[in-house]
Design an enzyme around this catalytic site. Structure first.
Site, PDB file in Angstrom:
ATOM      1  N   GLY A  84       0.836  -1.207   0.000  1.00  0.00           N
ATOM      2  CA  GLY A  84       0.000   0.000   0.000  1.00  0.00           C
ATOM      3  C   GLY A  84       0.864   1.249   0.000  1.00  0.00           C
TER       4      GLY A  84
ATOM      5  N   ARG B 193       0.740  -4.912  -5.100  1.00  0.00           N
ATOM      6  CA  ARG B 193       0.844  -6.086  -4.227  1.00  0.00           C
ATOM      7  C   ARG B 193       0.939  -7.272  -5.177  1.00  0.00           C
ATOM      8  NH1 ARG B 193      -0.919  -4.022   0.791  1.00  0.00           N
ATOM      9  NH2 ARG B 193      -2.551  -2.468   0.641  1.00  0.00           N
TER      10      ARG B 193
ATOM     11  N   ASP C  22       5.596  -5.422   5.837  1.00  0.00           N
ATOM     12  CA  ASP C  22       6.300  -6.677   6.141  1.00  0.00           C
ATOM     13  C   ASP C  22       6.228  -7.724   5.024  1.00  0.00           C
ATOM     14  OD1 ASP C  22       3.684  -7.006   6.783  1.00  0.00           O
ATOM     15  OD2 ASP C  22       4.026  -7.529   8.889  1.00  0.00           O
TER      16      ASP C  22
ATOM     17  N   THR D 223       4.296   2.395   5.452  1.00  0.00           N
ATOM     18  CA  THR D 223       2.892   1.970   5.481  1.00  0.00           C
ATOM     19  C   THR D 223       2.156   2.872   6.448  1.00  0.00           C
ATOM     20  OG1 THR D 223       1.368   0.286   6.345  1.00  0.00           O
ATOM     21  CG2 THR D 223       3.624   0.122   7.103  1.00  0.00           C
TER      22      THR D 223
ATOM     23  N   ASP E 156      -0.154   2.012   8.270  1.00  0.00           N
ATOM     24  CA  ASP E 156      -0.663   1.218   9.396  1.00  0.00           C
ATOM     25  C   ASP E 156       0.226   1.227  10.640  1.00  0.00           C
ATOM     26  OD1 ASP E 156      -2.866   0.552   7.931  1.00  0.00           O
ATOM     27  OD2 ASP E 156      -2.105  -1.392   7.279  1.00  0.00           O
TER      28      ASP E 156
ATOM     29  N   ASP F 235       2.443  -0.763  11.570  1.00  0.00           N
ATOM     30  CA  ASP F 235       2.502  -2.063  12.240  1.00  0.00           C
ATOM     31  C   ASP F 235       3.772  -2.860  11.900  1.00  0.00           C
ATOM     32  OD1 ASP F 235       1.751  -2.368   9.604  1.00  0.00           O
ATOM     33  OD2 ASP F 235       0.259  -3.914   9.990  1.00  0.00           O
TER      34      ASP F 235
ATOM     35  N   ARG G 289      -6.291  -2.995   8.740  1.00  0.00           N
ATOM     36  CA  ARG G 289      -6.858  -4.332   8.558  1.00  0.00           C
ATOM     37  C   ARG G 289      -6.447  -5.242   9.706  1.00  0.00           C
ATOM     38  NH1 ARG G 289      -6.079  -5.903   2.651  1.00  0.00           N
ATOM     39  NH2 ARG G 289      -3.928  -5.533   3.255  1.00  0.00           N
TER      40      ARG G 289
HETATM   41  O1  F6P Z   1      -1.740   0.292   3.451  1.00  0.00           O
HETATM   42  C1  F6P Z   1      -2.285  -0.562   4.411  1.00  0.00           C
HETATM   43  C2  F6P Z   1      -3.744  -0.591   4.249  1.00  0.00           C
HETATM   44  O2  F6P Z   1      -4.111   0.731   4.231  1.00  0.00           O
HETATM   45  C3  F6P Z   1      -4.631  -1.327   5.244  1.00  0.00           C
HETATM   46  O3  F6P Z   1      -4.912  -0.661   6.418  1.00  0.00           O
HETATM   47  C4  F6P Z   1      -5.858  -1.562   4.401  1.00  0.00           C
HETATM   48  O4  F6P Z   1      -6.626  -2.592   4.878  1.00  0.00           O
HETATM   49  C5  F6P Z   1      -5.270  -1.897   3.092  1.00  0.00           C
HETATM   50  O5  F6P Z   1      -4.069  -1.165   3.008  1.00  0.00           O
HETATM   51  C6  F6P Z   1      -6.121  -1.645   1.903  1.00  0.00           C
HETATM   52  O6  F6P Z   1      -5.385  -2.000   0.768  1.00  0.00           O
HETATM   53  P1  F6P Z   1      -5.880  -1.946  -0.722  1.00  0.00           P
HETATM   54  O7  F6P Z   1      -5.838  -0.526  -1.137  1.00  0.00           O
HETATM   55  O8  F6P Z   1      -4.921  -2.781  -1.454  1.00  0.00           O
HETATM   56  O9  F6P Z   1      -7.278  -2.470  -0.716  1.00  0.00           O
END
Ligand code: F6P
Length: 324
Positions: free
Chosen positions: A11, A72, A103, A126, A128, A130, A172
């Site tokens: 992300g 991804r 990660d 990120t 997040d 995390d 998430r």
């Molecule tokens: O970047 C991390 C994150 O923002 C998570 O918190 C979220 O669930 C996810 O990416 C959403 O990803 P995508 O845009 O690939 O649906």
């Protein structure tokens, strides 16, 4: 070391561009050619890259998203996918690799580094927050500020209509954004994946805080075990007769926007540090900032050890409950 490959992966996060800029400029100063692959591992597998020059990173420190693009990639998790990436890295005579991402991206980087015998450094990018081994990841601060600005606006309408609002934020698997923005926006309650949620207790709590009915905000992390804001709203409504509830899902606005000064500084410092680390012979490490000092954590620890928000902060929200 003559050529360093870099990618942004997973992300996107505000500040990734500041980090790309720092890596590219540090390489150029040291006479190293920085090779930016487009769209993370996808570009590496398909040999899409650019030997980056100063003009590629002019005026990007303030821009959200990532000029390199990101993805991804499922294919990169396969041996065949990585073979394609290795072929491209070999063709380009890459002798070091820096991966800005989360990660999942670091695990890929580490496997690739082992399979190809080149040193690898990860940089945590990120929203997040995390990643084990760092207090802050690139993008988290900006995302928090985006959430707080949005919640301030929601509070205006919540107050005018005397409504309770459930606001869903990203996360998430982790409640960092939810927990910290709940404090920053004066929320009545917060639901995070790291704590079991009990909707009956939440209803009781909101009723006790909401005699005057207006302006109560509940921040919900998207990965909460009771569901997202929509699900929790439908579970709460029958328990909250006499109250009006609404929910709002902030979504991807949290990932965009110009990075905060904090994220630009963190990203820049980490980028410079990553290049220096490679030149110092480090390998299979992730850059982190603990107590504002940069250091390295082995990738295997960064990806396997848990990073959870400070649950003491939940007590702050409870300590500031509205007394009616
Ligand atoms: O970047 C991390 C994150 O923002 C998570 O918190 C979220 O669930 C996810 O990416 C959403 O990803 P995508 O845009 O690939 O649906």
């Amino acid at each position: 070391m003559k050529k360093i490959a870099l990618i942004t992966s997973g992300g996107d996060a505000p500040g990734m561009n500041a980090c790309v800029r720092a890596i590219v400029k540090s390489c150029l100063v040291k006479g190293i050619v920085p090779v930016g692959y487009y769209d993370g591992y996808d570009g590496m597998m398909n040999n899409r890259f650019k030997e980056m020059k100063t003009e590629d990173v002019v005026n990007i420190i303030q821009r959200g998203g990532t000029v390199l693009g990101t993805a991804r990639s499922e294919e990169f998790k396969t041996v065949e996918g990585r073979k394609k990436a290795i072929e491209s890295l070999r063709q380009n005579e890459i002798d070091g690799f820096i991966c800005i991402g989360g990660d999942g991206s670091f695990t890929g980087a580490s496997i690739l580094g082992d399979e190809m015998s080149i040193p690898v450094i990860g940089i945590p990018g990120t929203i997040d927050n995390d990643i084990y081994g760092t207090d802050r990841t690139i993008g988290f601060d900006t995302a928090m500020n985006t959430v707080v600005t949005a919640v301030d606006k929601i509070k205006d309408t919540a107050g005018s209509h005397h409504r309770i609002f459930l606001v869903e934020v990203m996360g998430r698997d982790a409640g960092f954004i939810a927990l910290e923005t709940a404090i920053a926006s004066g929320a009545a309650s917060v639901l995070i994946p790291e704590e079991r949620s009990n909707i009956e207790l939440l209803a009781e709590d909101l009723r006790s805080q909401g005699k005057r009915r207006g302006n109560l905000i509940v921040i919900v992390a998207e990965g909460d075990d009771a569901g997202g804001a929509k699900e929790i709203h439908s579970k709460l409504v029958p328990l909250m007769e006499g109250y009006t509830l609404r929910y709002s899902i902030l979504g991807h606005i949290q990932r965009g926007g110009s990075p905060s000064a904090f994220d630009r500084i963190l990203a820049t410092r980490m980028g410079v540090y990553a290049v220096e680390s490679l030149l110092n012979g480090e390998n299979n490490m992730v850059v982190g900032s603990l107590g504002d000092k940069l250091h390295l954590t082995p990738i295997k620890d960064a990806v396997s050890k848990e990073s959870i928000p400070d649950l003491e902060h939940l007590k702050i929200i409870k300590a500031l409950k509205t007394v009616c």
